[in-house]
Design a protein around this motif. Sequence first.
Motif, short mmCIF file in Angstrom:
data_model
loop_
_atom_site.label_atom_id
_atom_site.label_comp_id
_atom_site.label_asym_id
_atom_site.label_seq_id
_atom_site.Cartn_x
_atom_site.Cartn_y
_atom_site.Cartn_z
N GLN A 33 -15.66 2.69 45.83
CA GLN A 33 -15.31 3.51 44.67
C GLN A 33 -16.07 3.06 43.44
O GLN A 33 -16.58 3.88 42.65
N LEU A 34 -16.20 1.75 43.25
CA LEU A 34 -16.94 1.22 42.11
C LEU A 34 -18.42 1.59 42.18
O LEU A 34 -19.03 1.94 41.16
N VAL A 35 -18.99 1.53 43.37
CA VAL A 35 -20.40 1.92 43.54
C VAL A 35 -20.57 3.40 43.21
O VAL A 35 -21.55 3.80 42.56
N GLN A 36 -19.62 4.22 43.64
CA GLN A 36 -19.69 5.66 43.35
C GLN A 36 -19.67 5.89 41.84
O GLN A 36 -20.43 6.70 41.31
N TRP A 37 -18.79 5.17 41.13
CA TRP A 37 -18.71 5.33 39.68
C TRP A 37 -19.97 4.79 39.00
O TRP A 37 -20.40 5.33 37.98
N LEU A 38 -20.54 3.71 39.55
CA LEU A 38 -21.78 3.17 39.00
C LEU A 38 -22.90 4.20 39.08
O LEU A 38 -23.64 4.43 38.11
N LYS A 39 -23.02 4.84 40.23
CA LYS A 39 -24.07 5.84 40.42
C LYS A 39 -23.85 7.08 39.57
O LYS A 39 -24.81 7.76 39.17
N ALA A 40 -22.55 7.37 39.30
CA ALA A 40 -22.23 8.57 38.51
C ALA A 40 -22.31 8.32 37.01
O ALA A 40 -22.20 9.26 36.21
N GLY A 41 -22.47 7.05 36.61
CA GLY A 41 -22.54 6.74 35.19
C GLY A 41 -21.21 6.44 34.55
O GLY A 41 -21.14 6.22 33.33
N ASP A 42 -20.14 6.43 35.35
CA ASP A 42 -18.82 6.11 34.80
C ASP A 42 -18.62 4.60 34.65
O ASP A 42 -17.67 4.17 34.00
N LEU A 43 -19.48 3.83 35.24
CA LEU A 43 -19.46 2.37 35.14
C LEU A 43 -20.85 1.93 34.72
O LEU A 43 -21.85 2.27 35.37
N ARG A 44 -20.90 1.17 33.63
CA ARG A 44 -22.21 0.75 33.11
C ARG A 44 -22.20 -0.77 32.91
O ARG A 44 -21.19 -1.37 32.55
N VAL A 45 -23.38 -1.36 33.15
CA VAL A 45 -23.57 -2.80 33.03
C VAL A 45 -24.61 -3.06 31.95
O VAL A 45 -25.76 -2.63 32.09
N ASP A 46 -24.19 -3.70 30.87
CA ASP A 46 -25.05 -3.86 29.70
C ASP A 46 -25.63 -2.52 29.27
O ASP A 46 -26.80 -2.42 28.87
N GLY A 47 -24.80 -1.48 29.38
CA GLY A 47 -25.19 -0.14 28.94
C GLY A 47 -26.12 0.59 29.89
O GLY A 47 -26.53 1.72 29.61
N ALA A 48 -26.42 -0.01 31.04
CA ALA A 48 -27.37 0.60 31.98
C ALA A 48 -26.68 0.87 33.31
O ALA A 48 -25.50 0.57 33.50
N GLN A 49 -27.44 1.47 34.24
CA GLN A 49 -26.95 1.79 35.58
C GLN A 49 -27.82 1.10 36.63
O GLN A 49 -28.63 1.73 37.30
N PRO A 50 -27.69 -0.22 36.78
CA PRO A 50 -28.49 -0.92 37.80
C PRO A 50 -28.05 -0.54 39.20
O PRO A 50 -26.98 0.04 39.41
N ARG A 51 -28.87 -0.88 40.17
CA ARG A 51 -28.53 -0.61 41.56
C ARG A 51 -27.43 -1.55 42.03
O ARG A 51 -27.33 -2.68 41.55
N PRO A 52 -26.63 -1.09 43.00
CA PRO A 52 -25.54 -1.95 43.49
C PRO A 52 -26.01 -3.29 44.03
O PRO A 52 -25.27 -4.28 43.96
N ARG A 53 -27.24 -3.34 44.57
CA ARG A 53 -27.74 -4.58 45.16
C ARG A 53 -28.36 -5.53 44.14
O ARG A 53 -28.77 -6.64 44.48
N THR A 54 -28.45 -5.11 42.89
CA THR A 54 -29.08 -5.94 41.86
C THR A 54 -28.38 -7.30 41.75
O THR A 54 -27.14 -7.36 41.67
N PRO A 55 -29.14 -8.40 41.74
CA PRO A 55 -28.50 -9.72 41.58
C PRO A 55 -27.90 -9.88 40.19
O PRO A 55 -28.48 -9.44 39.19
#
Length: 320
Positions: A33-55
């Motif tokens: 569910q978190l990955v889905q929200w990350l891809k949809a832009g509902d979850l952002r990391v430092d204001g960006a949308q990195p890939r789920p596999r990003t270290p």
Amino acid sequence: MSEPRRATLPEEEAGQRLDAALARAFPEYSRSQLVQWLKAGDLRVDGAQPRPRTPVRGGEAVELIPPETPSLEDAPEAIELDILYEDADVLVIDKPAGLVVHPAAGHRQGTLVNALLHHAPEVGVLPRAGVVHRLDKDTTGLMVVARNAQAQTALVRQLQERSVHREYRALVHGRVIAGGTVDAPVGRHPVDRKRMAVNPAGKLATTHYRVAERFRGHTLLNVRLETGRTHQIRVHMAHLRHPLVGDPVYGGRPRPVRGMDESAREAVNGFRRQALHAARLEFRHPATGEPQAFEAPLPADFASLLEVLRADAAHAEAQA
């Protein structure tokens, strides 16, 4: 709109995959569910949308705005449920034969979900109304249902980790010599898409079974699921050439048993559903982590069938 959720990924997460770190930062949600929200832009990391596999570097600021979950359109119905246990997090029910779990074409009403929406309206905002595993319409026995998102995520993870223990009683055709394990992938039947089958292209499926009781031409098995594929027990038993009694899809024609009493033959042939019962369920409570264990007795029709087979077996032994 939902209130934003914020977190800072700890320094000790450095080097870990982002999706795994996010699942630890927001344990009330599943990783998928978190990955889905990350891809949809509902979850952002430092204001960006990195890939789920990003270290992860450590110290990243995470903001999550979960989308509102639409309420189910299915109507609540005052259907009686056999509830063995309930608290603020879970419901454990003993499902009867004939009760469909999820509404679908041809079954929009009278389902377990309709009953849950009446008994526990809060499940209406959860995916699948809190149902985390299912039983076929005519399979009886134990199911656990989540009453909130945190409980649902925790139970789904336990199922994924195979730490939920599910034991069934299954009456099959033929005399099974000894217990064993079936490791055979289960997928859609290559021709009949409404059925499942042992299929090399299917998903890994493991079923353990042991003999509980033998009759003249049938065997009662204790069956434990390691995985939970659609129709898994029914498909695996048919694969062993010991299909379930009464199974309308995988059972085939009733097998004649030499010398069987007419009453026993009629009882077997008249059993119009798969003889399968989810008898025991064990899991960790999603809020406390404490082990939970529940048992459900055989339904009356299944128990009566076994009594008839026992009488037939005793008669055969007396004549030997």
